[in-house]
Design an enzyme around this catalytic site. Structure first.
Site, PDB file in Angstrom:
ATOM      1  N   ASN A   9     -46.639 -10.524  48.891  1.00  0.00           N
ATOM      2  CA  ASN A   9     -47.315  -9.411  49.557  1.00  0.00           C
ATOM      3  C   ASN A   9     -48.400  -8.702  48.822  1.00  0.00           C
ATOM      4  O   ASN A   9     -48.042  -7.982  47.568  1.00  0.00           O
ATOM      5  CB  ASN A   9     -46.113  -8.156  49.963  1.00  0.00           C
ATOM      6  CG  ASN A   9     -46.826  -7.035  50.367  1.00  0.00           C
ATOM      7  OD1 ASN A   9     -48.168  -6.970  50.833  1.00  0.00           O
ATOM      8  ND2 ASN A   9     -45.963  -5.812  50.375  1.00  0.00           N
ATOM      9  N   TRP A  10     -49.650  -9.105  49.082  1.00  0.00           N
ATOM     10  CA  TRP A  10     -50.730  -8.638  48.458  1.00  0.00           C
ATOM     11  C   TRP A  10     -51.268  -7.471  48.548  1.00  0.00           C
ATOM     12  O   TRP A  10     -52.043  -6.812  47.672  1.00  0.00           O
ATOM     13  CB  TRP A  10     -51.833  -9.690  48.511  1.00  0.00           C
ATOM     14  CG  TRP A  10     -52.088 -10.854  48.231  1.00  0.00           C
ATOM     15  CD1 TRP A  10     -51.146 -11.603  47.411  1.00  0.00           C
ATOM     16  CD2 TRP A  10     -53.158 -12.002  48.361  1.00  0.00           C
ATOM     17  NE1 TRP A  10     -51.367 -12.880  46.937  1.00  0.00           N
ATOM     18  CE2 TRP A  10     -52.664 -13.079  47.879  1.00  0.00           C
ATOM     19  CE3 TRP A  10     -54.224 -12.147  48.982  1.00  0.00           C
ATOM     20  CZ2 TRP A  10     -53.371 -14.485  47.847  1.00  0.00           C
ATOM     21  CZ3 TRP A  10     -54.762 -13.243  49.152  1.00  0.00           C
ATOM     22  CH2 TRP A  10     -54.372 -14.328  48.503  1.00  0.00           C
ATOM     23  N   LYS A  11     -50.425  -6.635  49.584  1.00  0.00           N
ATOM     24  CA  LYS A  11     -50.916  -5.166  49.808  1.00  0.00           C
ATOM     25  C   LYS A  11     -52.284  -5.059  49.875  1.00  0.00           C
ATOM     26  O   LYS A  11     -52.896  -6.073  50.187  1.00  0.00           O
ATOM     27  CB  LYS A  11     -50.105  -4.335  48.613  1.00  0.00           C
ATOM     28  CG  LYS A  11     -48.697  -4.549  48.455  1.00  0.00           C
ATOM     29  CD  LYS A  11     -48.056  -3.554  47.615  1.00  0.00           C
ATOM     30  CE  LYS A  11     -46.689  -3.890  47.623  1.00  0.00           C
ATOM     31  NZ  LYS A  11     -45.766  -2.989  46.954  1.00  0.00           N
ATOM     32  N   HIS A  91     -42.696  -2.137  56.369  1.00  0.00           N
ATOM     33  CA  HIS A  91     -42.541  -1.939  54.767  1.00  0.00           C
ATOM     34  C   HIS A  91     -42.527  -0.581  54.302  1.00  0.00           C
ATOM     35  O   HIS A  91     -43.056   0.264  55.063  1.00  0.00           O
ATOM     36  CB  HIS A  91     -43.803  -2.912  54.234  1.00  0.00           C
ATOM     37  CG  HIS A  91     -43.824  -2.642  52.877  1.00  0.00           C
ATOM     38  ND1 HIS A  91     -44.031  -1.489  51.732  1.00  0.00           N
ATOM     39  CD2 HIS A  91     -43.594  -3.719  51.857  1.00  0.00           C
ATOM     40  CE1 HIS A  91     -43.625  -2.020  50.727  1.00  0.00           C
ATOM     41  NE2 HIS A  91     -43.760  -3.552  50.684  1.00  0.00           N
ATOM     42  N   GLU A  93     -43.794   0.996  52.389  1.00  0.00           N
ATOM     43  CA  GLU A  93     -45.182   2.016  52.088  1.00  0.00           C
ATOM     44  C   GLU A  93     -45.703   2.634  53.379  1.00  0.00           C
ATOM     45  O   GLU A  93     -46.418   3.615  53.539  1.00  0.00           O
ATOM     46  CB  GLU A  93     -46.325   1.243  51.321  1.00  0.00           C
ATOM     47  CG  GLU A  93     -45.630   1.087  49.916  1.00  0.00           C
ATOM     48  CD  GLU A  93     -46.305  -0.151  49.117  1.00  0.00           C
ATOM     49  OE1 GLU A  93     -47.056  -0.856  49.606  1.00  0.00           O
ATOM     50  OE2 GLU A  93     -45.677  -0.508  48.080  1.00  0.00           O
ATOM     51  N   GLU A 158     -35.663  -4.078  50.572  1.00  0.00           N
ATOM     52  CA  GLU A 158     -36.201  -3.514  49.536  1.00  0.00           C
ATOM     53  C   GLU A 158     -36.050  -2.277  49.035  1.00  0.00           C
ATOM     54  O   GLU A 158     -36.330  -1.241  49.836  1.00  0.00           O
ATOM     55  CB  GLU A 158     -37.543  -3.566  49.813  1.00  0.00           C
ATOM     56  CG  GLU A 158     -38.390  -5.126  50.024  1.00  0.00           C
ATOM     57  CD  GLU A 158     -39.520  -5.217  49.924  1.00  0.00           C
ATOM     58  OE1 GLU A 158     -40.198  -6.062  49.157  1.00  0.00           O
ATOM     59  OE2 GLU A 158     -40.455  -4.372  50.542  1.00  0.00           O
ATOM     60  N   GLY A 164     -42.444  -1.821  42.896  1.00  0.00           N
ATOM     61  CA  GLY A 164     -43.716  -1.346  42.038  1.00  0.00           C
ATOM     62  C   GLY A 164     -43.280  -0.558  40.905  1.00  0.00           C
ATOM     63  O   GLY A 164     -44.075  -0.052  40.311  1.00  0.00           O
ATOM     64  N   SER A 194     -39.971  -5.337  42.330  1.00  0.00           N
ATOM     65  CA  SER A 194     -40.242  -5.945  41.111  1.00  0.00           C
ATOM     66  C   SER A 194     -39.411  -7.193  40.693  1.00  0.00           C
ATOM     67  O   SER A 194     -39.076  -7.538  39.702  1.00  0.00           O
ATOM     68  CB  SER A 194     -39.646  -4.962  40.145  1.00  0.00           C
ATOM     69  OG  SER A 194     -40.317  -3.618  40.480  1.00  0.00           O
ATOM     70  N   GLY A 215     -44.111  -8.283  45.298  1.00  0.00           N
ATOM     71  CA  GLY A 215     -45.557  -7.654  45.518  1.00  0.00           C
ATOM     72  C   GLY A 215     -46.467  -7.845  44.269  1.00  0.00           C
ATOM     73  O   GLY A 215     -47.049  -8.887  44.217  1.00  0.00           O
ATOM     74  N   GLY A 216     -46.338  -6.957  43.096  1.00  0.00           N
ATOM     75  CA  GLY A 216     -47.104  -7.259  41.970  1.00  0.00           C
ATOM     76  C   GLY A 216     -47.278  -8.750  41.417  1.00  0.00           C
ATOM     77  O   GLY A 216     -48.497  -9.207  41.035  1.00  0.00           O
TER      78      GLY A 216
HETATM   79  P1  PGA Z   1     -43.028  -5.197  44.052  1.00  0.00           P
HETATM   80  O1  PGA Z   1     -43.411  -4.905  45.647  1.00  0.00           O
HETATM   81  O2  PGA Z   1     -42.536  -6.675  43.696  1.00  0.00           O
HETATM   82  O3  PGA Z   1     -44.591  -4.737  43.318  1.00  0.00           O
HETATM   83  O4  PGA Z   1     -42.187  -4.270  43.572  1.00  0.00           O
HETATM   84  C1  PGA Z   1     -42.705  -5.474  46.517  1.00  0.00           C
HETATM   85  C2  PGA Z   1     -42.940  -5.094  47.889  1.00  0.00           C
HETATM   86  O5  PGA Z   1     -43.356  -3.921  47.955  1.00  0.00           O
HETATM   87  O6  PGA Z   1     -42.770  -5.735  48.890  1.00  0.00           O
END
Ligand code: PGA
Length: 231
Positions: A9-11, A91, A93, A158, A164, A194, A215-216
């Site tokens: 997930n590049w966000k 998600h 966020e 998640e 994050g 993470s 994500g990251g």
């Molecule tokens: P993260 O994000 O790997 O940076 O914790 C995961 C996500 O939000 O899908």
């Protein structure tokens, strides 16, 4: 070997240039891995054009409406014709910043299925809810709205406190929730929060964890691919 989903997930990150570079450096995944990247809508066509063979494409969100007067929304049909096959729904966020509730998330998942995208529906508890022992209750509530969904979809567990933050759920914690999810819905279940190349193998060795939503650590193609190196 079990089938494993490696979803990135590049966000709201990357540029056209860095996306092309990412595509150029992503190593071919092994045959038991289904790899996909969920890119910002504005990068769908760039990644569709430059992605390596076998890498699937996803949207990070979808409009619950068909094409029409919906300024700023992203149409699933259009994304599908551009090459997307997956879509994230709910998600955390978006649940937090756009106030998406379980009903909206279910409507978006329904829309994704209607247009031929596989929804990857995100669920998870906050740290406060975990500390109060409410984790499974929260998951049950989030899944309840999905009970009328028909078709192929996936769940990503998640926990909010692990996204994050560098704090990963232990394999045991993640496995406990994923196995609970699978008693309620027989669909592939990913873990996200993470995930990186150091903790991936232990998480993916768990019986009920079918892969990761990353994500990251998905922003660099090589580190992303390395997450499944030992799986
Ligand atoms: P993260 O994000 O790997 O940076 O914790 C995961 C996500 O939000 O899908």
């Amino acid at each position: 070997m079990k089938k494993l989903y490696l979803f990135g997930n590049w966000k709201m990150n990357m540029t056209e240039e860095s996306a092309k570079e990412w595509c150029r450096t992503f190593p071919q995944a092994e045959s038991h891995i289904e790899a996909a990247v969920f890119v910002p809508a504005l990068l769908l066509s760039t990644v569709a054009m430059h992605r390596p063979q076998g890498l699937a494409l996803g949207m990070q969100d979808i409009s619950s409406y068909p094409a029409g007067a919906h300024t700023g929304e992203n149409d699933g049909v259009l994304a599908r014709t551009m090459g997307a096959s997956y879509c994230l729904c709910g998600h955390s966020e978006r649940r937090a910043a756009q106030k998406e509730d379980d009903l909206i998330v279910a409507q978006k998942a329904m829309r994704a299925l209607e247009v031929g995208l596989t929804p990857v529906i995100c669920v998870g508890e906050s740290l406060q809810e975990r500390e109060k022992g409410l984790t499974l209750k929260v998951i049950d509530r989030q899944l309840e709205r999905l009970k009328d969904l028909r078709g192929d979809y996936m769940i990503a567990y998640e926990p909010l406190w692990a996204i994050g933050t560098g704090l990963t759920a232990t394999a045991e914690q993640a496995e406990q929730v994923c196995s609970h999810i699978k008693t309620l819905q027989e669909v592939p279940c990913l873990y996200g929060g993470s995930v990186n190349e150091h903790n991936g193998a232990e998480l993916f060795a768990c019986e009920h964890i079918d892969g990761g939503l990353v994500g990251g650590a998905s922003l660099n193609a090589q580190s992303f691919a390395a997450i499944v190196k030992h799986s």
